[in-house]
Write a protein that holds these residues in place. Structure first.
Motif, PDB file in Angstrom:
ATOM      1  N   CYS A 100       0.815  -1.221   0.000  1.00 58.64           N
ATOM      2  CA  CYS A 100       0.000   0.000   0.000  1.00 58.64           C
ATOM      3  C   CYS A 100       0.849   1.271   0.000  1.00 58.64           C
ATOM      4  O   CYS A 100       0.492   2.270  -0.628  1.00 58.64           O
ATOM      5  N   CYS A 103       1.748   2.801  -3.350  1.00 59.55           N
ATOM      6  CA  CYS A 103       0.652   3.208  -4.239  1.00 59.55           C
ATOM      7  C   CYS A 103       0.465   4.721  -4.164  1.00 59.55           C
ATOM      8  O   CYS A 103       0.542   5.320  -3.081  1.00 59.55           O
ATOM      9  N   TYR A 106      -2.094   6.041  -1.639  1.00 59.96           N
ATOM     10  CA  TYR A 106      -1.890   5.689  -0.231  1.00 59.96           C
ATOM     11  C   TYR A 106      -2.443   6.794   0.667  1.00 59.96           C
ATOM     12  O   TYR A 106      -2.213   7.980   0.434  1.00 59.96           O
ATOM     13  N   CYS A 109      -7.180   6.093  -0.173  1.00 60.48           N
ATOM     14  CA  CYS A 109      -7.755   4.911  -0.810  1.00 60.48           C
ATOM     15  C   CYS A 109      -8.996   4.461  -0.041  1.00 60.48           C
ATOM     16  O   CYS A 109      -8.955   4.293   1.184  1.00 60.48           O
ATOM     17  N   GLU A 145      -2.603   0.261 -12.937  1.00 60.84           N
ATOM     18  CA  GLU A 145      -1.995  -0.798 -12.131  1.00 60.84           C
ATOM     19  C   GLU A 145      -3.127  -1.748 -11.767  1.00 60.84           C
ATOM     20  O   GLU A 145      -3.632  -1.756 -10.647  1.00 60.84           O
ATOM     21  N   ARG A 148      -4.250  -3.844  -8.744  1.00 56.65           N
ATOM     22  CA  ARG A 148      -4.937  -3.215  -7.616  1.00 56.65           C
ATOM     23  C   ARG A 148      -6.444  -3.128  -7.837  1.00 56.65           C
ATOM     24  O   ARG A 148      -7.179  -2.648  -6.972  1.00 56.65           O
ATOM     25  N   GLY A 205      -6.035   2.520  -6.317  1.00 50.11           N
ATOM     26  CA  GLY A 205      -5.052   3.132  -7.206  1.00 50.11           C
ATOM     27  C   GLY A 205      -4.902   2.395  -8.512  1.00 50.11           C
ATOM     28  O   GLY A 205      -3.856   2.478  -9.160  1.00 50.11           O
TER      29      GLY A 205
END
Length: 340
Positions: A100, A103, A106, A109, A145, A148, A205
Motif C-alpha cells: 500500500c 501506491c 496511499y 484509498c 496498475e 490493484r 489506485g
C-alpha cells in the motif's frame, strides 16, 4: 417527492420514495460499508459489502439494490451481516497487493479506509495471482496498475453512464475476469476521450491520471476536465460533444447556450482555448471542439433551447444612452478638467 419513514439500527429516519436503502442511510448519517456503490452511477451490488438484514425479509440483501419502503426495519450490524462483510472483504484482499505504501493513492484509498473501519488487516484466504492485469499497463495519459483493481465496475459504469462512450468492459480470459477495453485494444485506438471519469470514480489506485489528479500541484477540476477549465465561459464541453456524437444536436445547443449567447458566431471567431487543454493532443491531435460547436448549431433544426428562454414581463422601463454637458459638480470639473 414523497417522504417515507423507516428504522435503521433503532434510529428512525426519513427517506425519499424510490431511493435505495444505502443512499438513504448515508443521507441520514448512518454509514454502511460499500465500495462498488457511487451516488452518480447505477447500483451494481458487486462488492457485497453493503449487506443488511430487513425484518420480514428472508436472508441478507444488498442495501444499494434495495428500494426503501415505509415502515421498513433494517439491521446493519448483526453477526450474520458482519460475517458476510468480512468474508467479502477478505475475498477482495486475497488478490490485492499488500504494498500500500508504494501506491500513489496511499492514505487516500477507499479500500484502505474500509479495512481500517472493519478491522480487517489481511485476508486469511490463499493469495490469488492475477495473470491478465498486465495488458497495456499505461498510455500517455492514463496509468493502470490493474493488479490493484477490485472489479467494482465503477469505471465501466462511469464510462458508459457519465460519458456515453462505453470503452471499458469486463473481459474474461483463461477463466479470469478483468476490466479493460473490448478486444484488449490500447485506449488510444478506441473512442476513449481521456476525460478522467474512470480515474475519478476508482476507489483504489488501479487507474491513475498521469497529468496529475493525485498531484497537489494541479487543481482537481483542471486535471479531470481541462477543456472545460480552459474555456473562458466554462462550457460543459464533454456533455455537448457526447450529445453531438449521438445526433442530438438540439440538446447539444441547449447545453452550449447555457453559457454562450452567440454560439454560431463563436463557432467561427472563438480562439478555442479549450483545444489547447484537450488531452488528445498528447496522443495525436486535439478534438476540433470549435468546429463541433458550429456543426451542432448549424444542424439544430428543433431549436429546443428557445423553449427554455425566460422572458421578463414589460415593466415600462427603457434603456438608452444620452450625452449632456457636464455640470460644475461633475468629476471632470472637480479634477480640474475643462468642461465642454
Amino acid at each position: 417527492m414523497k417522504s417515507i419513514t423507516l428504522k435503521i439500527d433503532g434510529y428512525v429516519i426519513e427517506a425519499k420514495e424510490g431511493q435505495n436503502l444505502l443512499q438513504a442511510a448515508l443521507d441520514a448519517g448512518i454509514y454502511i460499508p460499500h465500495l462498488c456503490y457511487h451516488p452518480d452511477l447505477t447500483p451494481a451490488g458487486n462488492c457485497k459489502l453493503c449487506a443488511v438484514e430487513i425484518e420480514g425479509h428472508d436472508g441478507i440483501v444488498q442495501a444499494c439494490e434495495t428500494v426503501v419502503e415505509d415502515g421498513m426495519v433494517v439491521n446493519t450490524k448483526t453477526e450474520a451481516v458482519k460475517k458476510l462483510r468480512n468474508m467479502a472483504l477478505e475475498l477482495l484482499l486475497a488478490s490485492h497487493p499488500k504494498d500500500c505504501t508504494s501506491c500513489n493513492k496511499y492514505l487516500n484509498c477507499e479500500l484502505q479506509a474500509l479495512m481500517q473501519y472493519m478491522g480487517v488487516a489481511h485476508s486469511r484466504l490463499r493469495e490469488i495471482q492475477k495473470e491478465n492485469t498486465g495488458i497495456a499497463k499505461s498510455d500517455n495519459l492514463i496509468k493502470r496498475e490493474m493488479q490493484r483493481c477490485i472489479q467494482c465496475g465503477r469505471c465501466v459504469r462511469a464510462c458508459e453512464e457519465l460519458r456515453g462512450v462505453g470503452v471499458l468492459t469486463f473481459n474474461k480470459k483463461n477463466g479470469e475476469t478483468y476490466i479493460y477495453t473490448k478486444d484488449d485494444k490500447p485506449l488510444k485506438e478506441t473512442d476513449c476521450r481521456f476525460c478522467g471519469a474512470c480515474v475519478e470514480v476508482c476507489p483504489t489506485g488501479a487507474i491513475q491520471d498521469v497529468e496529475g489528479v493525485f498531484s497537489k500541484n494541479v487543481p482537481r477540476n483542471m486535471a479531470l476536465v481541462p477543456c472545460k477549465n480552459n474555456c473562458p465561459a466554462h462550457t460543459d464541453i464533454p456533455m455537448y460533444i457526447r450529445l453531438v456524437s449521438q445526433g442530438r444536436y438540439s440538446d447539444a445547443v441547449s447545453v452550449i447556450r447555457e453559457k454562450l449567447t452567440f454560439p454560431h458566431s463563436l463557432g467561427y471567431i472563438c480562439t478555442h482555448a479549450c483545444e489547447s487543454g484537450c488531452k488528445r493532443m498528447h496522443l495525436n491531435e486535439p478534438i476540433a471542439i470549435r468546429e463541433i460547436k458550429r456543426f451542432a448549431v448549424e444542424n439544430d433544426e428543433a431549436q429546443a433551447w428557445r423553449k427554455k428562454v425566460v422572458k421578463n414581463k414589460p415593466n415600462g422601463k427603457k434603456s438608452g444612452y444620452y450625452w449632456r454637458r457636464p455640470r460644475r459638480n461633475d468629476s471632470s470639473i472637480l479634477f480640474g478638467k475643462k468642461g465642454l
